[in-house]
Design a protein around this motif. Sequence first.
Motif, PDB file in Angstrom:
ATOM      1  N   ALA A  58      -1.415 -17.766   7.167  1.00 52.97           N
ATOM      2  CA  ALA A  58      -0.335 -17.600   6.282  1.00 52.97           C
ATOM      3  C   ALA A  58      -0.559 -16.996   5.002  1.00 52.97           C
ATOM      4  CB  ALA A  58       0.231 -19.132   6.155  1.00 52.97           C
ATOM      5  N   GLY A  59      -2.030 -17.371   4.644  1.00 55.94           N
ATOM      6  CA  GLY A  59      -2.530 -16.926   3.223  1.00 55.94           C
ATOM      7  C   GLY A  59      -2.743 -15.495   3.284  1.00 55.94           C
ATOM      8  N   ASP A  60      -3.261 -14.792   4.639  1.00 55.69           N
ATOM      9  CA  ASP A  60      -3.122 -13.616   4.537  1.00 55.69           C
ATOM     10  C   ASP A  60      -1.754 -12.900   4.666  1.00 55.69           C
ATOM     11  OD1 ASP A  60      -6.006 -13.168   4.995  1.00 55.69           O
ATOM     12  OD2 ASP A  60      -5.721 -14.079   7.098  1.00 55.69           O
ATOM     13  N   VAL A  61      -0.920 -13.397   5.396  1.00 52.07           N
ATOM     14  CA  VAL A  61       0.390 -12.813   5.086  1.00 52.07           C
ATOM     15  C   VAL A  61       1.243 -12.772   3.560  1.00 52.07           C
ATOM     16  CG1 VAL A  61       2.984 -13.552   6.025  1.00 52.07           C
ATOM     17  CG2 VAL A  61       1.060 -13.595   7.466  1.00 52.07           C
ATOM     18  N   ALA A  62       0.906 -14.143   2.865  1.00 51.91           N
ATOM     19  CA  ALA A  62       1.391 -14.040   1.739  1.00 51.91           C
ATOM     20  C   ALA A  62       0.471 -13.230   0.621  1.00 51.91           C
ATOM     21  CB  ALA A  62       1.223 -15.404   1.060  1.00 51.91           C
ATOM     22  N   ASP A  63      -0.837 -13.033   1.090  1.00 48.73           N
ATOM     23  CA  ASP A  63      -1.654 -11.959   0.266  1.00 48.73           C
ATOM     24  C   ASP A  63      -0.948 -10.642   0.404  1.00 48.73           C
ATOM     25  OD1 ASP A  63      -3.882 -11.120  -1.200  1.00 48.73           O
ATOM     26  OD2 ASP A  63      -5.003 -10.723   0.528  1.00 48.73           O
ATOM     27  N   ALA A  64      -0.440 -10.158   1.658  1.00 49.42           N
ATOM     28  CA  ALA A  64       0.175  -8.970   1.573  1.00 49.42           C
ATOM     29  C   ALA A  64       1.235  -8.677   0.713  1.00 49.42           C
ATOM     30  CB  ALA A  64       0.676  -8.601   3.065  1.00 49.42           C
ATOM     31  N   ALA A  65       2.115  -9.768   0.402  1.00 45.32           N
ATOM     32  CA  ALA A  65       3.255  -9.735  -0.336  1.00 45.32           C
ATOM     33  C   ALA A  65       2.676  -9.728  -1.807  1.00 45.32           C
ATOM     34  CB  ALA A  65       4.116 -10.742  -0.246  1.00 45.32           C
ATOM     35  N   HIS A  66       1.586 -10.631  -2.187  1.00 47.18           N
ATOM     36  CA  HIS A  66       1.138 -10.788  -3.627  1.00 47.18           C
ATOM     37  C   HIS A  66       0.538  -9.498  -4.112  1.00 47.18           C
ATOM     38  CE1 HIS A  66      -1.543 -12.161  -6.840  1.00 47.18           C
ATOM     39  NE2 HIS A  66      -0.365 -12.665  -7.206  1.00 47.18           N
ATOM     40  N   LYS A  67      -0.314  -8.736  -3.489  1.00 46.51           N
ATOM     41  CA  LYS A  67      -0.961  -7.660  -3.884  1.00 46.51           C
ATOM     42  C   LYS A  67      -1.568  -7.664  -5.317  1.00 46.51           C
ATOM     43  CE  LYS A  67       2.107  -5.039  -0.926  1.00 46.51           C
ATOM     44  NZ  LYS A  67       2.835  -3.760  -0.963  1.00 46.51           N
ATOM     45  N   ALA A  68      -2.704  -8.611  -5.297  1.00 46.30           N
ATOM     46  CA  ALA A  68      -3.188  -8.636  -6.577  1.00 46.30           C
ATOM     47  C   ALA A  68      -4.094  -7.388  -7.166  1.00 46.30           C
ATOM     48  CB  ALA A  68      -4.009  -9.758  -6.784  1.00 46.30           C
ATOM     49  N   THR A  69      -4.603  -6.645  -6.335  1.00 42.77           N
ATOM     50  CA  THR A  69      -5.244  -5.320  -6.908  1.00 42.77           C
ATOM     51  C   THR A  69      -4.292  -4.543  -7.212  1.00 42.77           C
ATOM     52  OG1 THR A  69      -7.218  -6.111  -5.410  1.00 42.77           O
ATOM     53  CG2 THR A  69      -6.918  -3.796  -6.138  1.00 42.77           C
ATOM     54  N   SER A  70      -3.139  -4.248  -6.462  1.00 42.49           N
ATOM     55  CA  SER A  70      -2.104  -3.210  -6.723  1.00 42.49           C
ATOM     56  C   SER A  70      -1.764  -3.505  -8.175  1.00 42.49           C
ATOM     57  CB  SER A  70      -1.044  -3.091  -5.789  1.00 42.49           C
ATOM     58  OG  SER A  70      -1.696  -2.749  -4.543  1.00 42.49           O
ATOM     59  N   LYS A  71      -1.361  -4.951  -8.466  1.00 47.80           N
ATOM     60  CA  LYS A  71      -0.756  -5.287  -9.753  1.00 47.80           C
ATOM     61  C   LYS A  71      -1.733  -4.942 -10.786  1.00 47.80           C
ATOM     62  CE  LYS A  71       2.201  -9.160  -8.080  1.00 47.80           C
ATOM     63  NZ  LYS A  71       2.493 -10.566  -8.166  1.00 47.80           N
ATOM     64  N   ASN A  72      -3.013  -5.291 -10.742  1.00 49.37           N
ATOM     65  CA  ASN A  72      -3.847  -5.055 -11.634  1.00 49.37           C
ATOM     66  C   ASN A  72      -4.142  -3.563 -11.876  1.00 49.37           C
ATOM     67  OD1 ASN A  72      -4.350  -7.744 -11.842  1.00 49.37           O
ATOM     68  ND2 ASN A  72      -5.976  -7.888 -10.964  1.00 49.37           N
ATOM     69  N   LEU A  73      -4.022  -2.775 -11.082  1.00 53.06           N
ATOM     70  CA  LEU A  73      -4.178  -1.400 -11.233  1.00 53.06           C
ATOM     71  C   LEU A  73      -2.973  -0.976 -11.905  1.00 53.06           C
ATOM     72  CD1 LEU A  73      -5.798  -0.113  -7.757  1.00 53.06           C
ATOM     73  CD2 LEU A  73      -6.869  -0.052 -10.037  1.00 53.06           C
ATOM     74  N   ARG A  74      -1.879  -1.360 -11.522  1.00 53.45           N
ATOM     75  CA  ARG A  74      -0.590  -1.060 -12.334  1.00 53.45           C
ATOM     76  C   ARG A  74      -0.831  -1.367 -13.854  1.00 53.45           C
ATOM     77  NH1 ARG A  74       2.221  -2.536  -7.769  1.00 53.45           N
ATOM     78  NH2 ARG A  74       2.723  -4.285  -8.504  1.00 53.45           N
ATOM     79  N   LEU A  75      -1.028  -2.693 -14.061  1.00 57.78           N
ATOM     80  CA  LEU A  75      -1.604  -3.006 -15.300  1.00 57.78           C
ATOM     81  C   LEU A  75      -2.502  -2.184 -16.133  1.00 57.78           C
ATOM     82  CD1 LEU A  75      -1.738  -6.897 -15.240  1.00 57.78           C
ATOM     83  CD2 LEU A  75      -0.222  -5.686 -16.634  1.00 57.78           C
ATOM     84  N   LEU A  76      -3.403  -1.722 -15.421  1.00 57.88           N
ATOM     85  CA  LEU A  76      -4.354  -0.930 -16.272  1.00 57.88           C
ATOM     86  C   LEU A  76      -3.907   0.324 -16.555  1.00 57.88           C
ATOM     87  CD1 LEU A  76      -7.575  -0.209 -16.737  1.00 57.88           C
ATOM     88  CD2 LEU A  76      -7.658   0.538 -14.593  1.00 57.88           C
ATOM     89  N   ASP A  77      -3.078   1.175 -15.570  1.00 56.86           N
ATOM     90  CA  ASP A  77      -2.589   2.301 -15.677  1.00 56.86           C
ATOM     91  C   ASP A  77      -1.656   2.332 -16.910  1.00 56.86           C
ATOM     92  OD1 ASP A  77      -3.962   3.520 -13.716  1.00 56.86           O
ATOM     93  OD2 ASP A  77      -2.065   3.264 -12.227  1.00 56.86           O
ATOM     94  N   ARG A  78      -0.600   1.329 -16.934  1.00 53.26           N
ATOM     95  CA  ARG A  78       0.244   1.008 -18.038  1.00 53.26           C
ATOM     96  C   ARG A  78      -0.470   0.940 -19.666  1.00 53.26           C
ATOM     97  NH1 ARG A  78       3.760  -2.579 -14.753  1.00 53.26           N
ATOM     98  NH2 ARG A  78       2.617  -4.215 -15.844  1.00 53.26           N
ATOM     99  N   THR A  79      -1.555   0.122 -19.374  1.00 51.81           N
ATOM    100  CA  THR A  79      -2.327  -0.130 -20.705  1.00 51.81           C
ATOM    101  C   THR A  79      -2.872   1.295 -21.284  1.00 51.81           C
ATOM    102  OG1 THR A  79      -2.832  -2.487 -19.954  1.00 51.81           O
ATOM    103  CG2 THR A  79      -4.203  -1.515 -21.709  1.00 51.81           C
ATOM    104  N   ILE A  80      -3.621   1.974 -20.313  1.00 51.28           N
ATOM    105  CA  ILE A  80      -4.244   3.307 -20.707  1.00 51.28           C
ATOM    106  C   ILE A  80      -3.218   4.089 -21.101  1.00 51.28           C
ATOM    107  CG2 ILE A  80      -5.303   5.130 -19.888  1.00 51.28           C
ATOM    108  CD1 ILE A  80      -6.875   3.419 -18.045  1.00 51.28           C
ATOM    109  N   ALA A  81      -1.990   3.997 -20.237  1.00 48.97           N
ATOM    110  CA  ALA A  81      -0.753   5.208 -20.709  1.00 48.97           C
ATOM    111  C   ALA A  81      -0.081   4.782 -22.175  1.00 48.97           C
ATOM    112  CB  ALA A  81       0.382   5.131 -19.691  1.00 48.97           C
ATOM    113  N   SER A  82      -0.088   3.547 -22.527  1.00 43.40           N
ATOM    114  CA  SER A  82       0.312   2.971 -23.815  1.00 43.40           C
ATOM    115  C   SER A  82      -0.587   3.348 -24.967  1.00 43.40           C
ATOM    116  CB  SER A  82       0.859   1.541 -23.681  1.00 43.40           C
ATOM    117  OG  SER A  82      -0.224   0.994 -23.733  1.00 43.40           O
ATOM    118  N   GLY A  83      -1.901   3.634 -24.626  1.00 40.84           N
ATOM    119  CA  GLY A  83      -2.995   3.747 -25.493  1.00 40.84           C
ATOM    120  C   GLY A  83      -3.273   2.493 -26.218  1.00 40.84           C
ATOM    121  N   THR A  84      -3.050   1.505 -25.554  1.00 37.08           N
ATOM    122  CA  THR A  84      -3.632  -0.026 -26.143  1.00 37.08           C
ATOM    123  C   THR A  84      -4.793  -0.218 -25.515  1.00 37.08           C
ATOM    124  OG1 THR A  84      -1.278  -0.867 -25.844  1.00 37.08           O
ATOM    125  CG2 THR A  84      -3.008  -2.728 -25.987  1.00 37.08           C
ATOM    126  N   GLN A  85      -5.781  -0.205 -26.509  1.00 39.73           N
ATOM    127  CA  GLN A  85      -7.227  -0.594 -26.036  1.00 39.73           C
ATOM    128  C   GLN A  85      -7.757  -1.230 -27.390  1.00 39.73           C
ATOM    129  OE1 GLN A  85      -9.608   3.591 -26.295  1.00 39.73           O
ATOM    130  NE2 GLN A  85      -8.780   3.140 -24.292  1.00 39.73           N
TER     131      GLN A  85
END
Length: 126
Positions: A58-85
Motif C-alpha cells: 500500500a505504501g508503494d501505491v501511495a508513493d506513486a501518488a506522493h512523488k516526493a522527488t518530482s515535487k522536490n525537483l519542481r521546488l528546485l526549478d521554481r527557486t532557481i527560476a525566481s532567482g532566490t538563492q
Amino acid sequence: MGLDPVIGLVPVVGDALGGIVAALVLGEVVRHRVPIHVLFRMGWNYVVDAVIGLVPLAGDVADAAHKATSKNLRLLDRTIASGTQVDTTVRGYVGRALGAVGLVLLVILGLAGIAVWGVLHVFGVV
C-alpha cells in the motif's frame, strides 16, 4: 522520479536506490544554494515519502501518488527560476545546509530502523 514506485517494490534494493536519488537531488539543491527553509521543505517531502513507504505494498501505491522527488525537483526549478538563492558570502550556509540534510537523513534512517525492528518483531526474531 517516475520509476520510484516501481523500484520501491523491490525490497531493500528499491529503498536504497530511492535514497540515493534523494541524496543526489538534495546535493543539487545545496549546490544551487537554495534557502534553508526550502531545503527543509524538500526534506519534509522525503520524510513523508519514507513514512508512506513503511506500509508494505500500500505504501508503494501511495508513493506513486506522493512523488516526493518530482515535487522536490519542481521546488528546485521554481527557486532557481525566481532567482532566490543564498548569497555565497553568507557564512555558514554550507554548514547549515549539510546540517539540514543530515537531520533529514537521520529521521529517514530512524524510520528505516523502526521498520526493520517491526519486521523482526513480527517474525519473532526480536
